[in-house]
Design an enzyme around this catalytic site. Sequence first.
Site, PDB file in Angstrom:
ATOM      1  N   GLU A  32     108.894  -8.772 -15.442  1.00 17.58           N
ATOM      2  CA  GLU A  32     108.316  -7.588 -16.091  1.00 17.58           C
ATOM      3  C   GLU A  32     109.128  -7.118 -17.300  1.00 17.58           C
ATOM      4  OE1 GLU A  32     105.689  -5.452 -16.254  1.00 17.58           O
ATOM      5  OE2 GLU A  32     104.730  -7.065 -15.131  1.00 17.58           O
ATOM      6  N   HIS A  34     110.696  -8.999 -19.536  1.00 16.98           N
ATOM      7  CA  HIS A  34     110.251  -9.794 -20.689  1.00 16.98           C
ATOM      8  C   HIS A  34     108.857  -9.348 -21.134  1.00 16.98           C
ATOM      9  CE1 HIS A  34     112.980 -12.839 -18.608  1.00 16.98           C
ATOM     10  NE2 HIS A  34     113.515 -12.756 -19.803  1.00 16.98           N
ATOM     11  N   VAL A 173     113.772  -2.563 -17.919  1.00 18.47           N
ATOM     12  CA  VAL A 173     112.813  -2.442 -16.810  1.00 18.47           C
ATOM     13  C   VAL A 173     113.579  -2.720 -15.521  1.00 18.47           C
ATOM     14  CG1 VAL A 173     110.696  -3.356 -15.795  1.00 18.47           C
ATOM     15  CG2 VAL A 173     110.914  -3.160 -18.288  1.00 18.47           C
TER      16      VAL A 173
END
Length: 288
Positions: A32, A34, A173
């Site tokens: 997530e 990336h 993230v």
Amino acid sequence: MQIIKTVDDLRAHRRALSGDVAFVPTMGALHEGHLSLIRHATTLASHVITSIFVNPTQFGPNEDLNAYPRDLERDAQMCQSAGCSIVFAPSVEQMYPSDEATAVHVRGMTNTLCGPHRPGHFEGVTTIVTKLFNAVAPDVAVFGQKDYQQLAILKRMTTDLMMPIRVEGVPTVREPSGLAMSSRNRYLTDPQDRTRATHLARALTAGWAAWQQGQRARQGLLDAAQTAFEQGTWSIDYLDVVNPDTLHAQERFEHGAVMALAVRVGSTRLIDNIRLDEPLPALLHQYL
Ligand code: AMP
């Protein structure tokens, strides 16, 4: 979406594109984190090119180059779902066709934090990113704040070398536990290691809380963060507070600071960082 494997092919496709191009370099094993870079890139330009290349020159002799996870088919599907137009997935021979005599080295900022622990790593990064920039010719490139030192070094490199490329950073993230997402998290198969890995987030949160309470001395901030590592035996590569621009430590920080750390959990080396003078990331509130 197209998957392109050679520099010549990439250049031909790039020339045919109208509108600007945003570039997201990765080593694959996408997650997530990336995808948030790719999604952000789609808001910056008409086309997004993502590279997937496990760059051998940024790995040290005892690091995980051979074990590094590779799954181009899965990665390409994820790129497509995030809005990428072209995946550039060259071979090592494409990117390093000859015995090269040239490398790109950024002075100063590369000898703090991860620098002393990973000799040659940042030179590998700045050299491959320069080569990828020359192959892709993007208008803007997007990197994660998770690798804060890398982002700062690459901003400095593009400025110093007058590269006509804007560099943007995207927030880290995290997993629900607060652990920063990383391709290497898949090495954490033991549930105990997963729990141990949350101590990076706990340490940063403690440092942030100390800053909120007015602590501005480097040692005071470090002492607060260190409480997360009081129980058990830890292999900490470094825990430090640095100037957000120079990446060097100071005795006191009046205008802002980054707390950064690298810790080995089992055989997996994990890194993380936060700005102490900015809001605490939502998933770290659980450790206040
Ligand atoms: P890597 O594939 O690990 O070389 O990372 C490729 C890019 O993704 C780099 O710019 C990283 O900083 C970024 N990245 C990796 N993990 C995260 C994350 N958890 N959140 C945001 N960006 C990330």
